[in-house]
Design a protein around this motif. Structure first.
Motif, PDB file in Angstrom:
ATOM      1  N   HIS A  21       8.727   8.541  51.257  1.00 19.96           N
ATOM      2  CA  HIS A  21       9.188   9.309  50.104  1.00 19.96           C
ATOM      3  C   HIS A  21       8.660   8.674  48.827  1.00 19.96           C
ATOM      4  CE1 HIS A  21      12.716  11.609  48.048  1.00 19.96           C
ATOM      5  NE2 HIS A  21      11.581  11.701  47.368  1.00 19.96           N
ATOM      6  N   ALA A  22       7.549   9.212  48.327  1.00 20.15           N
ATOM      7  CA  ALA A  22       6.893   8.684  47.125  1.00 20.15           C
ATOM      8  C   ALA A  22       7.445   9.360  45.877  1.00 20.15           C
ATOM      9  CB  ALA A  22       5.397   8.906  47.214  1.00 20.15           C
ATOM     10  N   ARG A  23       7.430   8.623  44.776  1.00 20.43           N
ATOM     11  CA  ARG A  23       7.872   9.168  43.498  1.00 20.43           C
ATOM     12  C   ARG A  23       6.867   8.909  42.387  1.00 20.43           C
ATOM     13  NH1 ARG A  23      12.502   7.642  46.437  1.00 20.43           N
ATOM     14  NH2 ARG A  23      14.192   9.197  46.376  1.00 20.43           N
ATOM     15  N   ARG A  24       5.746   8.265  42.725  1.00 20.83           N
ATOM     16  CA  ARG A  24       4.680   7.986  41.756  1.00 20.83           C
ATOM     17  C   ARG A  24       3.330   8.187  42.442  1.00 20.83           C
ATOM     18  NH1 ARG A  24       7.944   3.182  41.466  1.00 20.83           N
ATOM     19  NH2 ARG A  24       9.158   2.998  39.529  1.00 20.83           N
ATOM     20  N   ASN A  25       2.266   8.368  41.631  1.00 21.36           N
ATOM     21  CA  ASN A  25       0.908   8.484  42.182  1.00 21.36           C
ATOM     22  C   ASN A  25       0.549   7.281  43.040  1.00 21.36           C
ATOM     23  OD1 ASN A  25       0.831  10.770  40.605  1.00 21.36           O
ATOM     24  ND2 ASN A  25      -1.055  10.218  39.516  1.00 21.36           N
ATOM     25  N   VAL A  26       0.890   6.090  42.523  1.00 22.09           N
ATOM     26  CA  VAL A  26       0.515   4.852  43.197  1.00 22.09           C
ATOM     27  C   VAL A  26       1.200   4.719  44.555  1.00 22.09           C
ATOM     28  CG1 VAL A  26       2.342   3.396  42.188  1.00 22.09           C
ATOM     29  CG2 VAL A  26       0.118   2.395  42.779  1.00 22.09           C
ATOM     30  N   GLU A  27       2.214   5.520  44.798  1.00 19.56           N
ATOM     31  CA  GLU A  27       2.896   5.501  46.093  1.00 19.56           C
ATOM     32  C   GLU A  27       2.421   6.624  47.006  1.00 19.56           C
ATOM     33  OE1 GLU A  27       6.679   3.755  43.628  1.00 19.56           O
ATOM     34  OE2 GLU A  27       6.682   5.832  44.311  1.00 19.56           O
ATOM     35  N   TRP A  86      -6.042  14.750  39.045  1.00 18.47           N
ATOM     36  CA  TRP A  86      -5.858  13.721  40.081  1.00 18.47           C
ATOM     37  C   TRP A  86      -4.486  13.842  40.714  1.00 18.47           C
ATOM     38  CZ3 TRP A  86      -7.552  10.820  43.646  1.00 18.47           C
ATOM     39  CH2 TRP A  86      -6.900   9.656  44.063  1.00 18.47           C
ATOM     40  N   THR A  87      -3.456  13.993  39.889  1.00 20.43           N
ATOM     41  CA  THR A  87      -2.101  14.120  40.424  1.00 20.43           C
ATOM     42  C   THR A  87      -1.957  15.400  41.237  1.00 20.43           C
ATOM     43  OG1 THR A  87      -1.197  12.877  38.555  1.00 20.43           O
ATOM     44  CG2 THR A  87       0.351  14.197  39.832  1.00 20.43           C
ATOM     45  N   LYS A  88      -2.547  16.500  40.752  1.00 19.07           N
ATOM     46  CA  LYS A  88      -2.497  17.752  41.507  1.00 19.07           C
ATOM     47  C   LYS A  88      -3.117  17.590  42.892  1.00 19.07           C
ATOM     48  CE  LYS A  88      -2.469  21.271  37.864  1.00 19.07           C
ATOM     49  NZ  LYS A  88      -3.254  22.382  37.249  1.00 19.07           N
ATOM     50  N   TRP A  89      -4.234  16.846  42.943  1.00 22.52           N
ATOM     51  CA  TRP A  89      -4.874  16.638  44.236  1.00 22.52           C
ATOM     52  C   TRP A  89      -3.957  15.849  45.176  1.00 22.52           C
ATOM     53  CZ3 TRP A  89      -6.292  12.451  47.233  1.00 22.52           C
ATOM     54  CH2 TRP A  89      -7.103  12.740  48.341  1.00 22.52           C
ATOM     55  N   LEU A  93       4.799  22.776  38.845  1.00 26.35           N
ATOM     56  CA  LEU A  93       4.182  22.537  40.146  1.00 26.35           C
ATOM     57  C   LEU A  93       3.466  23.791  40.624  1.00 26.35           C
ATOM     58  CD1 LEU A  93       7.138  20.579  41.795  1.00 26.35           C
ATOM     59  CD2 LEU A  93       4.889  19.617  41.236  1.00 26.35           C
ATOM     60  N   THR A  94       2.331  23.607  41.267  1.00 27.50           N
ATOM     61  CA  THR A  94       1.562  24.733  41.789  1.00 27.50           C
ATOM     62  C   THR A  94       1.635  24.817  43.304  1.00 27.50           C
ATOM     63  OG1 THR A  94      -0.439  23.363  41.791  1.00 27.50           O
ATOM     64  CG2 THR A  94      -0.017  24.706  39.824  1.00 27.50           C
ATOM     65  N   VAL A  95       2.542  24.046  43.907  1.00 33.43           N
ATOM     66  CA  VAL A  95       2.733  24.069  45.360  1.00 33.43           C
ATOM     67  C   VAL A  95       4.181  24.421  45.666  1.00 33.43           C
ATOM     68  CG1 VAL A  95       0.926  22.339  45.755  1.00 33.43           C
ATOM     69  CG2 VAL A  95       3.299  21.606  45.438  1.00 33.43           C
TER      70      VAL A  95
END
Length: 363
Positions: A89-95, A125-128, A147-149
């Motif tokens: 369960h990630a909450r940041r890009n780096v995770e 980058w985040t969207k990807w 969000l687009t998902v």
């Protein structure tokens, strides 16, 4: 024979969880305390108490939080006991990124969940990264619009036992060294321009001059470049002649006790990701005047069964809305009762845990 206190190292080891018994990993890859870190600290113990096999991972967390170690990640090729895969369960890009590598390159049996609290459009980058998730959670309806998902809205909850009304407000005030006679309006959180602390102070200078039965409390910490901002506010209050009625009390770990001294709460933020302070106030039976940022419009009920007001983030609107509650005891008391019911029924941390659990179970 009685044992002495455990060392820090022993305490840390006692909170290490066998990864074979972990279904959900909550990574925290940022040392500095942030809203995300606070969320993990609050959620993991409640998740485990309710039977979810969750453990944290990473620096910047209290040693007593159930956690796994980085070397345990080599065991992720094996699924947990009784499951086909684990949830990361990630909450940041780096995770998100290392989880994608572990799942797609190393072929570890992982499903990845990402929680977004963003109040703006994501970068490419985040969207990807988000497009590679197995499930996405938005912390509010407003966040979901960015969000687009496909996503599920799971709003944050609070500990409604910790944040609860006092048996006697006068006693609660005396316990903190406050005068029990006047009514109090508060603004709690980090002291900085983004949080609108100056809007609150300016509103109080305008309002308290003609309302001798009210005092104000600013509780929270100023750090780094914001220390000078706080000094300027304190100096402005002194020049107004209200230094004995607009109180800067600093940061406190027992902030729940400070909420119990209040009759009205103001959340004056100019920007906010989610914002828990209105919920904490409402759970303490305190009505809220909140700006139209973050999740505040989705937390505060206006109109029938109101728990407070939602206003634009400007001084005139804040003065007007706050004055209406300060000058109407019946409305304020009714809104406080509605606030307590609303927070207890809809925003307990146990409710948040169960809604998260439903997302995990679908994976």
């Amino acid at each position: 024979m009685a044992q002495g206190p455990k060392s820090t190292e022993d305490s840390s080891e006692s909170a290490v969880v066998d990864i074979a018994d972990v279904d959900v990993i909550a990574p925290n890859f940022k040392r500095r305390l942030s809203g995300v870190t606070s969320t993990i600290i609050q959620l993991v113990p409640v998740q485990r108490a309710l039977g979810y096999r969750v453990a944290a991972l990473g620096p910047g967390l209290p040693e007593e939080i159930p956690h796994i170690r980085f070397r345990d990640l080599f065991r992720l090729w094996r699924a947990p006991r009784g499951r086909k895969n684990r949830v990361w369960h990630a909450r940041r890009n780096v995770e998100m990124l290392p989880a994608i590598l572990m799942r797609d390159v190393l072929r570890m049996p992982l499903k990845i969940v990402f929680t977004s609290a963003s109040q703006r459009r994501h970068t490419g980058w985040t969207k990807w990264l988000i497009s590679k998730m197995d499930a996405v959670i938005a912390t509010s309806g407003r966040t979901a619009t960015y969000l687009t998902v496909k996503n599920t809205v799971v709003m944050h909850g609070i500990d409604t036992r910790r944040f609860s009304p006092p048996e006697d407000k006068a006693v609660a005030r005396l316990a903190l060294g406050l005068d029990p006679a006047p009514k109090f309006v508060g603004c709690f959180g980090r002291v900085r321009h983004q949080k609108g602390t100056d809007l609150f102070v300016d509103a109080m200078i305008a309002l308290l001059a003609t309302r001798p039965g009210w005092n104000a409390i600013v509780a929270g910490r100023a750090t780094g470049p914001h220390i000078e901002f706080e000094k300027q506010l304190i100096e402005k209050v002194k020049k107004s002649g209200l230094a004995d009625r607009i109180l800067f009390v600093g940061e406190h770990t027992n902030i729940n006790d400070w909420y119990r001294t209040l009759d009205l709460f103001v959340a004056p933020q100019r920007w906010e990701g989610f914002g828990l302070t209105p919920l904490e106030a409402m759970a303490t039976a305190v009505p809220v005047v909140a700006t139209d940022v973050g999740a505040f419009p989705e937390l505060v009920v206006t109109g029938e069964d109101e728990t407070g007001s939602v206003i634009p983030a400007n001084l005139d609107a804040m003065i007007a809305a706050t004055a209406e509650f300060m000058d109407d005891d019946a409305r304020r008391n009714e809104a406080g009762a509605c606030a307590l019911r609303h927070a207890s029924m809809n925003f307990s941390i146990e409710g948040e845990v169960r809604r998260l659990g439903a997302v995990y179970d679908r994976l």
